[in-house]
Write a protein that holds these residues in place. Structure first.
Motif, PDB file in Angstrom:
ATOM      1  N   SER A 178       0.750  -1.168   0.020  1.00 50.52           N
ATOM      2  CA  SER A 178      -0.094  -0.131  -0.100  1.00 50.52           C
ATOM      3  C   SER A 178       0.839   1.170   0.021  1.00 50.52           C
ATOM      4  CB  SER A 178      -0.913  -0.056   1.258  1.00 50.52           C
ATOM      5  OG  SER A 178      -1.913   0.954   0.987  1.00 50.52           O
ATOM      6  N   VAL A 179       0.534   2.226  -0.908  1.00 48.34           N
ATOM      7  CA  VAL A 179       1.350   3.518  -1.025  1.00 48.34           C
ATOM      8  C   VAL A 179       0.365   4.644  -0.872  1.00 48.34           C
ATOM      9  CG1 VAL A 179       2.804   4.922  -2.527  1.00 48.34           C
ATOM     10  CG2 VAL A 179       3.069   2.211  -2.422  1.00 48.34           C
ATOM     11  N   PRO A 180       0.520   5.478   0.028  1.00 49.43           N
ATOM     12  CA  PRO A 180      -0.219   6.557   0.284  1.00 49.43           C
ATOM     13  C   PRO A 180      -0.083   7.531  -0.855  1.00 49.43           C
ATOM     14  CG  PRO A 180       1.403   6.614   2.126  1.00 49.43           C
ATOM     15  CD  PRO A 180       1.603   5.464   1.228  1.00 49.43           C
ATOM     16  N   ALA A 181      -1.356   8.192  -1.198  1.00 54.58           N
ATOM     17  CA  ALA A 181      -1.064   9.416  -2.327  1.00 54.58           C
ATOM     18  C   ALA A 181      -2.216  10.185  -2.128  1.00 54.58           C
ATOM     19  CB  ALA A 181      -0.898   8.679  -3.527  1.00 54.58           C
ATOM     20  N   THR A 182      -1.891  11.395  -2.521  1.00 52.24           N
ATOM     21  CA  THR A 182      -3.109  12.478  -2.657  1.00 52.24           C
ATOM     22  C   THR A 182      -2.666  13.452  -3.935  1.00 52.24           C
ATOM     23  OG1 THR A 182      -4.027  14.083  -1.303  1.00 52.24           O
ATOM     24  CG2 THR A 182      -1.786  14.152  -1.079  1.00 52.24           C
ATOM     25  N   GLY A 183      -3.786  13.886  -4.556  1.00 54.35           N
ATOM     26  CA  GLY A 183      -3.497  14.675  -5.660  1.00 54.35           C
ATOM     27  C   GLY A 183      -4.614  15.435  -6.207  1.00 54.35           C
ATOM     28  N   LEU A 184      -4.661  16.195  -6.994  1.00 51.10           N
ATOM     29  CA  LEU A 184      -5.506  17.047  -7.690  1.00 51.10           C
ATOM     30  C   LEU A 184      -5.536  17.125  -9.251  1.00 51.10           C
ATOM     31  CD1 LEU A 184      -4.818  19.980  -9.096  1.00 51.10           C
ATOM     32  CD2 LEU A 184      -4.166  20.516  -6.773  1.00 51.10           C
ATOM     33  N   SER A 185      -6.783  17.299  -9.825  1.00 46.28           N
ATOM     34  CA  SER A 185      -6.917  17.162 -11.446  1.00 46.28           C
ATOM     35  C   SER A 185      -7.624  18.268 -11.532  1.00 46.28           C
ATOM     36  CB  SER A 185      -7.732  16.050 -11.806  1.00 46.28           C
ATOM     37  OG  SER A 185      -7.712  15.956 -13.131  1.00 46.28           O
ATOM     38  N   ILE A 186      -7.156  19.376 -12.595  1.00 44.92           N
ATOM     39  CA  ILE A 186      -7.932  20.569 -13.023  1.00 44.92           C
ATOM     40  C   ILE A 186      -8.584  20.151 -14.333  1.00 44.92           C
ATOM     41  CG2 ILE A 186      -7.420  22.814 -14.062  1.00 44.92           C
ATOM     42  CD1 ILE A 186      -5.282  23.219 -12.010  1.00 44.92           C
ATOM     43  N   GLY A 187      -9.787  20.807 -14.374  1.00 45.90           N
ATOM     44  CA  GLY A 187     -10.413  20.371 -15.779  1.00 45.90           C
ATOM     45  C   GLY A 187     -10.013  21.567 -16.879  1.00 45.90           C
ATOM     46  N   VAL A 188      -9.189  21.391 -17.394  1.00 47.85           N
ATOM     47  CA  VAL A 188      -8.418  22.319 -18.342  1.00 47.85           C
ATOM     48  C   VAL A 188      -9.731  23.115 -19.142  1.00 47.85           C
ATOM     49  CG1 VAL A 188      -6.924  22.569 -20.503  1.00 47.85           C
ATOM     50  CG2 VAL A 188      -6.358  20.828 -18.517  1.00 47.85           C
ATOM     51  N   ASP A 189     -10.504  22.509 -19.754  1.00 44.41           N
ATOM     52  CA  ASP A 189     -11.282  23.026 -20.744  1.00 44.41           C
ATOM     53  C   ASP A 189     -12.074  24.004 -19.895  1.00 44.41           C
ATOM     54  OD1 ASP A 189     -10.423  22.015 -23.164  1.00 44.41           O
ATOM     55  OD2 ASP A 189     -11.278  20.245 -22.772  1.00 44.41           O
ATOM     56  N   ARG A 190     -12.723  23.450 -18.625  1.00 42.27           N
ATOM     57  CA  ARG A 190     -13.494  24.247 -17.867  1.00 42.27           C
ATOM     58  C   ARG A 190     -12.931  25.512 -17.365  1.00 42.27           C
ATOM     59  NH1 ARG A 190     -18.568  24.151 -16.180  1.00 42.27           N
ATOM     60  NH2 ARG A 190     -18.057  24.415 -14.065  1.00 42.27           N
ATOM     61  N   LEU A 191     -11.631  25.331 -16.952  1.00 46.49           N
ATOM     62  CA  LEU A 191     -10.916  26.454 -16.527  1.00 46.49           C
ATOM     63  C   LEU A 191     -10.798  27.480 -17.506  1.00 46.49           C
ATOM     64  CD1 LEU A 191      -9.708  27.940 -14.126  1.00 46.49           C
ATOM     65  CD2 LEU A 191      -7.764  26.615 -14.292  1.00 46.49           C
ATOM     66  N   LEU A 192     -10.466  27.057 -18.699  1.00 49.74           N
ATOM     67  CA  LEU A 192     -10.225  28.177 -19.749  1.00 49.74           C
ATOM     68  C   LEU A 192     -11.408  28.806 -20.130  1.00 49.74           C
ATOM     69  CD1 LEU A 192      -8.292  26.013 -22.721  1.00 49.74           C
ATOM     70  CD2 LEU A 192      -7.605  28.343 -21.644  1.00 49.74           C
ATOM     71  N   ALA A 193     -12.685  28.018 -20.254  1.00 55.28           N
ATOM     72  CA  ALA A 193     -14.113  28.667 -20.326  1.00 55.28           C
ATOM     73  C   ALA A 193     -14.101  29.621 -19.142  1.00 55.28           C
ATOM     74  CB  ALA A 193     -15.100  27.603 -20.349  1.00 55.28           C
ATOM     75  N   ALA A 194     -13.696  29.281 -17.868  1.00 53.77           N
ATOM     76  CA  ALA A 194     -14.037  30.463 -16.698  1.00 53.77           C
ATOM     77  C   ALA A 194     -13.149  31.694 -17.229  1.00 53.77           C
ATOM     78  CB  ALA A 194     -13.748  29.982 -15.604  1.00 53.77           C
ATOM     79  N   LEU A 195     -11.791  31.534 -17.692  1.00 51.64           N
ATOM     80  CA  LEU A 195     -10.990  32.577 -18.008  1.00 51.64           C
ATOM     81  C   LEU A 195     -11.720  33.550 -18.943  1.00 51.64           C
ATOM     82  CD1 LEU A 195      -7.845  30.830 -17.432  1.00 51.64           C
ATOM     83  CD2 LEU A 195      -8.708  32.664 -15.926  1.00 51.64           C
ATOM     84  N   ARG A 196     -12.248  32.902 -19.952  1.00 57.26           N
ATOM     85  CA  ARG A 196     -12.658  33.508 -21.009  1.00 57.26           C
ATOM     86  C   ARG A 196     -14.221  34.366 -20.611  1.00 57.26           C
ATOM     87  NH1 ARG A 196     -11.465  28.785 -25.069  1.00 57.26           N
ATOM     88  NH2 ARG A 196      -9.427  29.530 -25.374  1.00 57.26           N
ATOM     89  N   GLU A 197     -14.970  33.527 -19.661  1.00 55.48           N
ATOM     90  CA  GLU A 197     -16.228  34.326 -19.001  1.00 55.48           C
ATOM     91  C   GLU A 197     -15.369  35.746 -18.286  1.00 55.48           C
ATOM     92  OE1 GLU A 197     -19.288  34.336 -18.615  1.00 55.48           O
ATOM     93  OE2 GLU A 197     -19.594  32.445 -19.926  1.00 55.48           O
ATOM     94  N   LYS A 198     -14.235  35.547 -17.527  1.00 54.36           N
ATOM     95  CA  LYS A 198     -13.921  36.614 -16.810  1.00 54.36           C
ATOM     96  C   LYS A 198     -13.033  37.714 -17.551  1.00 54.36           C
ATOM     97  CE  LYS A 198     -14.077  36.882 -12.736  1.00 54.36           C
ATOM     98  NZ  LYS A 198     -14.982  37.710 -11.709  1.00 54.36           N
ATOM     99  N   GLY A 199     -13.109  37.325 -18.799  1.00 57.45           N
ATOM    100  CA  GLY A 199     -12.466  38.456 -19.827  1.00 57.45           C
ATOM    101  C   GLY A 199     -10.856  38.083 -19.708  1.00 57.45           C
ATOM    102  N   ARG A 200     -10.472  37.150 -19.011  1.00 59.06           N
ATOM    103  CA  ARG A 200      -9.030  37.103 -18.936  1.00 59.06           C
ATOM    104  C   ARG A 200      -8.220  36.596 -20.004  1.00 59.06           C
ATOM    105  NH1 ARG A 200      -6.943  39.253 -14.011  1.00 59.06           N
ATOM    106  NH2 ARG A 200      -9.092  39.684 -13.066  1.00 59.06           N
ATOM    107  N   MET A 201      -9.090  36.040 -20.929  1.00 57.60           N
ATOM    108  CA  MET A 201      -8.333  35.520 -22.107  1.00 57.60           C
ATOM    109  C   MET A 201      -9.343  35.835 -23.430  1.00 57.60           C
ATOM    110  SD  MET A 201      -6.578  32.048 -21.540  1.00 57.60           S
ATOM    111  CE  MET A 201      -5.001  31.963 -20.908  1.00 57.60           C
ATOM    112  N   GLY A 202      -8.853  36.548 -24.263  1.00 61.06           N
ATOM    113  CA  GLY A 202      -9.602  37.232 -25.238  1.00 61.06           C
ATOM    114  C   GLY A 202     -10.597  35.936 -26.182  1.00 61.06           C
ATOM    115  N   GLY A 203      -9.960  34.927 -26.416  1.00 59.10           N
ATOM    116  CA  GLY A 203     -10.507  33.997 -27.420  1.00 59.10           C
ATOM    117  C   GLY A 203     -10.426  34.498 -28.886  1.00 59.10           C
ATOM    118  N   THR A 204      -9.663  35.487 -28.880  1.00 56.47           N
ATOM    119  CA  THR A 204      -9.268  36.282 -30.249  1.00 56.47           C
ATOM    120  C   THR A 204      -7.896  36.585 -30.113  1.00 56.47           C
ATOM    121  OG1 THR A 204     -10.182  38.425 -29.909  1.00 56.47           O
ATOM    122  CG2 THR A 204     -11.456  36.684 -31.014  1.00 56.47           C
TER     123      THR A 204
END
Lengths: 501, 501
Positions: free
Chosen positions: A353-379
Motif C-alpha cells: 500500500s502506498v499513500p497518495a494524494t492529488g488534484l486534477s484540473i478540468g483544463v477546458d472548464r478553467l479556460l472557459a471560466a477565464l474567457r468568461e472573466k475576460g482574462r483570455m480574449g478568445g481572439t
C-alpha cells in the motif's frame, strides 16, 4: 447509364467525438498550462510525461474481452510472431499511468514523489454536446506520504494556481471534506457489515447538492416523490440512523471551531470518525500557518462529490462568480478542479500500500471560466500584412517583412495571387490584421510607404457619423525608413484604444 | 505442494518501444517548443492542434486489411450497432492531419494558410535503440500558394528558429535544392518514359552522401565493389548519361552565380530544369533581400535527401559543429530539420491540386544538440528543502515554505517520515536541492534558523583539502525573520559560482 466508378475519395472529416483546435484555442491553453506548471514547479513538483499508450493490463480498470475489447478505452492487440501480442490502450486519465510509473521506478524516484502531468487523455464513450473523446487533464500528486501536510499543500497550490491564471481571490473557494468522517457517520448508524446499505447511503448523500437536507432525509427513509412525479423508494432507515448523516452534511458553521464541534456530534464515538476530524483540523492548522484563510480554502462537510472514490481528505475548487446558463438563468460557474487522498494507488502492482494524494484540473472548464472573466480574449491580433502591389518586387516586400519581424513585430507578406488588391485586404481582414503596408510603383519612386490602420479603419467604417473618427486619418504615408517606427506607433495606439473601449 | 494461485499482479512496465520522460526531459522540451512557437507566431503562422486519432481512410497511406490492420500505424476498428465501424488510427505524422483539416475547413481558413503544429506522433514499427514508437514532431507549413516567397520564408524562419533556441550563427546551415532541377537532369539523360530507370537514378543519388562522386559514377554505370567486398550491380548508364547527374551533384561553387551557371549546364535545354533553377534564383534573391546571407542559408545542389519525396524546393538544416560519436570519432552533428514543397497534399480529398510547402523539426535531435552545446543543462536545480525536526511543529515549517514560495523561491517541506534526519538530507540530495533549512527546538526558542548551502557543502566534501573552501562556512544561523533574504543570497551566490566554474 451506370458509369464505371473510380475509387471514392476519402472523406475529410474529424473522427466522431474528436475535434480540431485552431489558433488561440491552442495558444491560450498552452499559455494557461505554462502558468500552472510554473506554480507546480515552485511547489517542488517535477514534470512527468508518460506515453499515451499503456498495456491494458497496466491500466487495469478495463479488461479486454474477445468480442468487445475496447469498452471505455481505445484498445488494440499488438501483433507478435504468433499474432498473440499484448492488448494496448490509450490512457484514459493521468492517474493510472502514474501508478504504473511509480511502481516501475520507485527505487529511483525521490520519496515522497511530487509530480505533475499535463496532456490529452482518451475515452471511448458516446460523444455528446461539448463532450469529446480526447481532452486535456492537468494533475499534480504526491505519492509516498500519509502526512496531512501533503493534502494541505495540494489545497494551497490549487488556490495559488487559480489566482495565477487569473481567477481573483473572492471568485473561487477551495472546499475540503474527509471520507473518514463519513465513514465514522456510517459506523455510528449501526449498519454493521451491511455493505449494500452503506453503498446506498453514499449514493444518497451524493444527491445532497440536488435534493437538499429534506430530500436526503426522505431518500434515506421512506422514499421521495420526484419532481417528475415518480416515486423514488427510500433506503428505509430509521430517524435515529438518518440523524448522523444530516448532522454531518449540515455541520458547516461560520466558525470553523463550531464546524468541528458539529462533526464530533455526528461521528459520536467512532474512532475513524474522530481520526477524520483530526485530519481536517491538521489541514486547517497547516493552511492557517501558511496564510491561507477561509476566504481561499475552507473546511466544508457539505462537499460530497468524490467521497465515494477517495479514502481520506477530498478537495474541490469552485468558482463562485455568476454566469448565465444556456437558458439565460444566473448560476454559479461551479467546479473546475477536484482531488483527494487515495491510498491504494500502487498496491495492485507491488502488493504494498502506498499513500497518495492529488488534484486534477478540468483544463477546458478553467479556460472557459477565464474567457468568461475576460482574462483570455478568445481572439488574437493577427500579423501586420505587407501587401503585394507589384509581384516582380517581392524581394522589396520580403525585406520589409524581415525588418518588421526583426523588430519583434508579427508580420507576413501576402502570398496569394496579388492581382486583385481587394482580395489582399479581405485576407488581412480574415487574418484579423491590425495594419496593412502598401508600396506601389509610385511610392517606391518617392521612397515612401502607405501604412493603413485597419482597426481604426474598421471603426470609422462602422460609425461613419462620428466626426471625431472621420477627422482622424487611418492611412499614413511615411518615408520607407520610418516603416518600423510608424507600425510600432500604430500598434501601440491600438492597444491603448482597446484598453479605453 | 501446489498452492492455489491468486490472479497475478499486473507488470509495471512501459510498453515496448515507448518511454517515460522525467523532470527536465519534459520541461526543457516544453521550453524549446515554446521558443519555436514564438518564432512561428512572429512569422504569422497560426497554431493548429488536430486530434491524435484519425480515420484510417483519412490518413490514407496505410490501408487496413483483415489479418493485419495496423501495419505501420496503431489502428483499431470502431464498434457501431452492427460492429462494423470505421477503422481508426493514431496519426503517424502532422502532415496527413493537415491535409485532412485543410480539405475539411478550407472555406473558413485564410488562403494561403500558414499553420504550425507540435505534438506526439506514433509509429507501429519495430523499436530500436533510441528509436521510439511515440515521438514529437514540430512542423510549419504554408498551404495554398505556389509562390517561392513561401519557400524562402520557411528557410528564413528555420534559420531564425535555430538561433532563437540557442544554435549560434556559424554552427548551422540551411541548405536548399530543387527537385525540378533533378527532373531536368533526368530529362536530358534521355531516359524517356523509363520510370524504373529514373527511380534507379533517384535511389542512387540518395547515396551521394555516403559514396561520393566516384561512387555515384560507378553505381550509375557498371557497378561498384562495396566496402564489405560485395559487388553492387550498376544501373548500366552510359558516360554521356551519367555526366549531367555528376554535374548536378557537384555544381556547388563558392560563388552562387557560378553554382547557377553549373546547374544550367547540367539541365541543358530542359524546360523543367530551367524552371527549377529560376525558382532557386528567386529564393536566393528573396533571402538576400531579407538579409539572409550564405552564412545562414545557401543553395546547395548536393543536398539530395528528400528529393524523391518533394515536388519542388527542398530544404535541410544541418548543424555543422563537431561532436564525438559513440566510437569516439569526431563527426558533424548533422541534420535537425528538413522540408520542401509538396503540391498534392489535398488532392486526394477534393480532387483539386493545392500547392504547399513546409518544414519539420526533429525535436529530440535538436534537444540533443542544445545539450551538446551546453544550452540546456539536462539537470535542474531542485527546491529548497525545509526539514522537519519536530513533527508536531509542521505548521511552523509550512509557514516557512509558504514564505519562500510567496517570494518566488522553489521550496518544499519534507513530507516523508522525519524520524531519521539523515534520510531528510539524503532526500534533499536526491532532489538536487541547493539549500536546506533547519529549525529544531533550540533554534525555535532562540528565534533563529539554520540554513545549509548544500552546493558549497558538497564541494567542500569533495575537495576537503582546499583551504579556501574549508574557511568558508556552508551553514549559517540567521534570525527567523531573515530566512527569505538569506536563502535568496545563497541561491544568488550559487548561480555566480556555477558561472565561474
Amino acid at each position: 447509364m451506370a458509369k464505371q466508378k473510380k475509387a471514392p475519395r476519402p472523406k475529410a472529416i474529424t473522427p466522431k467525438g474528436f475535434r480540431d483546435y485552431f489558433g488561440v484555442e491552442v495558444t491560450e491553453r498552452t499559455e494557461m498550462l505554462h502558468q500552472i506548471a510554473g506554480v507546480y514547479h515552485r511547489y517542488g513538483f517535477e514534470a512527468l510525461e508518460s506515453s499515451a499508450v499503456e498495456t491494458v493490463e497496466a491500466l487495469g480498470k478495463f479488461l479486454p474481452d474477445v468480442d468487445r475489447p475496447n469498452e471505455g478505452v481505445f484498445a488494440w492487440q499488438e501483433f507478435d510472431e504468433k499474432d498473440q501480442g499484448d492488448w494496448m490502450a490509450l490512457r484514459y486519465d493521468l492517474t493510472a499511468p502514474l501508478a504504473r510509473v511509480y511502481a516501475q521506478h520507485r527505487n529511483d524516484l525521490p520519496n515522497p514523489y511530487r509530480r505533475y502531468a499535463m496532456g490529452p487523455v482518451w475515452r471511448n464513450e458516446k460523444p455528446g454536446p461539448g463532450r469529446y473523446r480526447q481532452f486535456y487533464q492537468c494533475d499534480a500528486d504526491t505519492v509516498g506520504t500519509a502526512s496531512m501536510a501533503a493534502d494541505a499543500e495540494i489545497c494551497a497550490m490549487l488556490s495559488d494556481t487559480l489566482e495565477t491564471v487569473g481567477i481573483p481571490r473572492g471568485d473561487y473557494l477551495v472546499r475540503v471534506n474527509n471520507r473518514k468522517v463519513m465513514n465514522g457517520v456510517l459506523e455510528v448508524m449501526g449498519l454493521g457489515e451491511d455493505q449494500a446499505a452503506k453503498d446506498n447511503v453514499l449514493r444518497t448523500i451524493d444527491k445532497f447538492d440536488k435534493v437538499g437536507e429534506s430530500g436526503v432525509r426522505e431518500l434515506l427513509g421512506k422514499g421521495r416523490l420526484d419532481a417528475s412525479g415518480a416515486y423514488i423508494d427510500g433506503v428505509g432507515l430509521s430517524d435515529d440512523q438518518i440523524e448522523p448523516v444530516i448532522a454531518f452534511l449540515t455541520s458547516k458553521a461560520d466558525d470553523v471551531a463550531k464546524t468541528f464541534e458539529n462533526l464530533r456530534g455526528a461521528v459520536g464515538a467512532s474512532t475513524v470518525g474522530a481520526e477524520g476530524i483530526a485530519e481536517l483540523e491538521q489541514i486547517g492548522d497547516l493552511l492557517a500557518a501558511g496564510g491561507y484563510g477561509s476566504d481561499r480554502i475552507e473546511i466544508d462537510p457539505s462537499i460530497v462529490r468524490g467521497l465515494g472514490y477517495y479514502t481520506g481528505p477530498v478537495f474541490e475548487a469552485e468558482l463562485t462568480f455568476e454566469i448565465f446558463d444556456e437558458k439565460g438563468r444566473k448560476r454559479q460557474f461551479g467546479s473546475v478542479s477536484g482531488g483527494g487522498r487515495y491510498d491504494d494507488l500502487v498496491k495492485r502492482f507491488t502488493g504494498q500500500s502506498v499513500p497518495a494524494t492529488g488534484l486534477s484540473i478540468g483544463v477546458d472548464r478553467l479556460l472557459a471560466a477565464l474567457r468568461e472573466k475576460g482574462r483570455m480574449g478568445g481572439t488574437s491580433v493577427g500579423p501586420v500584412v505587407v501587401t503585394v502591389m507589384d509581384r516582380d518586387r517581392m524581394a522589396d516586400y520580403q525585406a520589409m517583412v524581415a525588418e518588421l519581424r526583426n523588430a519583434g513585430i508579427r508580420a507576413e507578406v501576402y502570398l496569394g495571387n496579388p492581382k486583385n488588391f481587394g482580395n489582399q485586404l479581405k485576407y488581412a481582414d480574415k487574418r484579423n490584421s491590425p495594419v496593412a503596408v502598401i508600396e506601389g510603383g509610385d511610392e517606391k519612386e518617392r521612397g515612401v510607404v502607405q501604412i493603413k490602420d485597419l482597426i481604426l479603419g474598421a471603426k470609422i467604417a462602422e460609425s461613419a457619423t462620428l466626426e471625431e473618427w472621420k477627422e482622424r486619418p487611418s492611412q499614413f504615408e511615411v518615408g520607407r525608413g520610418e516603416l518600423v517606427a510608424k507600425v510600432r506607433e500604430i500598434l501601440a495606439s491600438q492597444v491603448e484604444g482597446s484598453a479605453d473601449g
